[in-house]
Design a protein around this motif. Structure first.
Motif, PDB file in Angstrom:
ATOM      1  N   LEU A 141       1.272  -7.889 -10.404  1.00 33.99           N
ATOM      2  CA  LEU A 141       1.633  -6.861  -9.714  1.00 33.99           C
ATOM      3  C   LEU A 141       2.386  -5.830 -10.640  1.00 33.99           C
ATOM      4  N   ARG A 142       3.400  -6.373 -11.062  1.00 36.66           N
ATOM      5  CA  ARG A 142       4.371  -5.726 -11.982  1.00 36.66           C
ATOM      6  C   ARG A 142       3.689  -5.065 -13.243  1.00 36.66           C
ATOM      7  N   GLY A 143       2.621  -5.906 -13.808  1.00 35.64           N
ATOM      8  CA  GLY A 143       1.869  -5.404 -14.961  1.00 35.64           C
ATOM      9  C   GLY A 143       0.946  -4.280 -14.281  1.00 35.64           C
ATOM     10  N   SER A 144       0.410  -4.515 -13.300  1.00 34.55           N
ATOM     11  CA  SER A 144      -0.788  -3.417 -12.942  1.00 34.55           C
ATOM     12  C   SER A 144      -0.192  -2.002 -12.610  1.00 34.55           C
ATOM     13  N   TYR A 145       1.177  -1.788 -12.287  1.00 27.86           N
ATOM     14  CA  TYR A 145       1.612  -0.337 -12.186  1.00 27.86           C
ATOM     15  C   TYR A 145       2.171   0.006 -13.470  1.00 27.86           C
ATOM     16  N   HIS A 146       2.269  -0.803 -14.564  1.00 28.55           N
ATOM     17  CA  HIS A 146       2.384  -0.266 -15.759  1.00 28.55           C
ATOM     18  C   HIS A 146       1.132  -0.038 -16.683  1.00 28.55           C
ATOM     19  N   LEU A 147      -0.205  -0.301 -16.200  1.00 29.27           N
ATOM     20  CA  LEU A 147      -1.322  -0.075 -16.924  1.00 29.27           C
ATOM     21  C   LEU A 147      -1.414   1.623 -17.327  1.00 29.27           C
ATOM     22  N   GLY A 156      -0.097   0.539  -8.390  1.00 36.75           N
ATOM     23  CA  GLY A 156      -0.869  -0.445  -9.318  1.00 36.75           C
ATOM     24  C   GLY A 156      -2.137   0.025  -9.432  1.00 36.75           C
ATOM     25  N   LEU A 157      -2.948   0.218  -8.355  1.00 39.70           N
ATOM     26  CA  LEU A 157      -4.093   0.760  -8.261  1.00 39.70           C
ATOM     27  C   LEU A 157      -4.264   2.087  -9.026  1.00 39.70           C
ATOM     28  N   SER A 158      -3.290   3.089  -8.830  1.00 43.10           N
ATOM     29  CA  SER A 158      -3.159   4.343  -9.719  1.00 43.10           C
ATOM     30  C   SER A 158      -3.168   3.866 -11.228  1.00 43.10           C
ATOM     31  N   GLY A 159      -2.307   2.910 -11.640  1.00 40.54           N
ATOM     32  CA  GLY A 159      -2.063   2.599 -13.052  1.00 40.54           C
ATOM     33  C   GLY A 159      -3.511   2.224 -13.659  1.00 40.54           C
ATOM     34  N   ILE A 160      -4.418   1.379 -12.716  1.00 38.78           N
ATOM     35  CA  ILE A 160      -5.698   1.000 -13.273  1.00 38.78           C
ATOM     36  C   ILE A 160      -6.593   2.302 -13.357  1.00 38.78           C
ATOM     37  N   LEU A 207       0.852  -1.247   0.026  1.00 40.64           N
ATOM     38  CA  LEU A 207       0.058   0.013   0.136  1.00 40.64           C
ATOM     39  C   LEU A 207       0.817   1.250   0.085  1.00 40.64           C
ATOM     40  N   VAL A 208       2.093   1.094   0.706  1.00 39.89           N
ATOM     41  CA  VAL A 208       3.007   2.524   0.483  1.00 39.89           C
ATOM     42  C   VAL A 208       4.024   2.272  -0.827  1.00 39.89           C
TER      43      VAL A 208
END
Length: 273
Positions: free
Chosen positions: A211-217, A47-51, A40-41
């Motif tokens: 996880l790695r993919g999520s923050y590159h969305l 990742g949530l921001s990337g989504i 979360l930090v």
């Protein structure tokens, strides 16, 4: 061993790694809480921001390929403040890496056990790092071009920094900090802690890669899928070899070529955005 057998060997999950005695419920709960807080930090929040960024791009009445995202934007109009903020960004990423190593060390897994020897060796770490950079970097560029042509990816500006005297050093530091934070936290820390909870090697690898993919969305579907594939390759390499330096070196090289190459060629090559 032929190429097909080699691929099959690497795809096959490695033998389970023992991480210590069976945990009691309180200890398991503590590890779950630790993982949640760390994510979360760090990259979980990213990742949530990337989504959300991808959702915003999709909601915009413009094709993804006609939208642009900058990886290394300027952070202030004043030169020295921009430099200071760039350095703070580097420091934050290095602190994330340090946090992962510290938490592993507190649990009895030192840097060497996580794959970080005091000094990388050429044959053991540096040469494989260059090899991984070639294996991931060149196909990754082609994958990006195809995704962008299919309009499932934004147009990525690898650097939007103005031509300051410190531009290249900052881009080098950013590449090193990105690679250190991602490979330490997303590979060594996360997979190790999931092992401790009893997750299988394949399940841990998939979680790390997603996880790695999520923050590159924020780059689009191409950026997300491409980095999931990179995560599968990097994670399996670490699971099989226990070496983290090659991943850090490969990731840093890929980013340096992208960041610095783009910065130097942007004003001289017409097809770069």
């Amino acid at each position: 061993m032929n190429a097909r057998e080699t691929v099959r060997t690497w795809l096959r999950p490695p033998s389970p790694v023992r991480t210590g005695p069976e945990l009691d419920p309180a200890a398991r709960r503590g590890i779950r809480i630790e993982i949640t807080i760390v994510l979360l930090v760090t990259f979980g929040l990213s990742g949530l921001s990337g989504i959300l960024s991808l959702a915003e791009s999709l909601a915009t009445p413009v094709a993804l390929s006609d939208q642009t995202v900058a990886l290394n934007p300027s952070r202030a109009a004043i030169d020295w403040i921009d430099l200071a903020r760039q350095l703070l960004g580097v420091a934050k990423l290095l602190a994330w890496a340090a946090l992962g190593l510290y938490l592993l060390w507190r649990s009895g897994i030192g840097p060497r056990a996580a794959g970080l020897t005091p000094k990388p060796r050429f044959g053991r770490d540096i040469a494989p790092g260059f090899g991984l950079a070639a294996v991931i970097g060149l196909p990754g560029l082609l994958f990006y071009l195809v995704a962008q042509a299919l309009s499932v990816n934004l147009t990525v500006q690898a650097s939007a920094l103005d031509d300051h005297w410190w531009r290249v050093p900052i881009l080098v530091l950013s590449a090193i900090a990105n690679s250190g934070a991602e490979e330490v936290l997303v590979v060594a820390y996360l997979i190790t802690r999931l092992r401790t909870l009893g997750w299988s090697e394949n399940k841990s690898l998939l979680a790390s890669s997603l996880l790695r993919g999520s923050y590159h969305l924020y780059q689009g579907f191409g950026g997300g899928v491409g980095n999931v594939i990179m995560g599968l390759v990097f994670g399996r390499y670490w699971q099989r070899t226990g070496k983290l330096w090659p991943l850090i070196i490969a990731h840093a090289l890929i980013d340096m070529v992208a960041f610095i190459g783009y910065a130097l060629l942007r004003d001289h090559v017409s097809w770069l955005p």
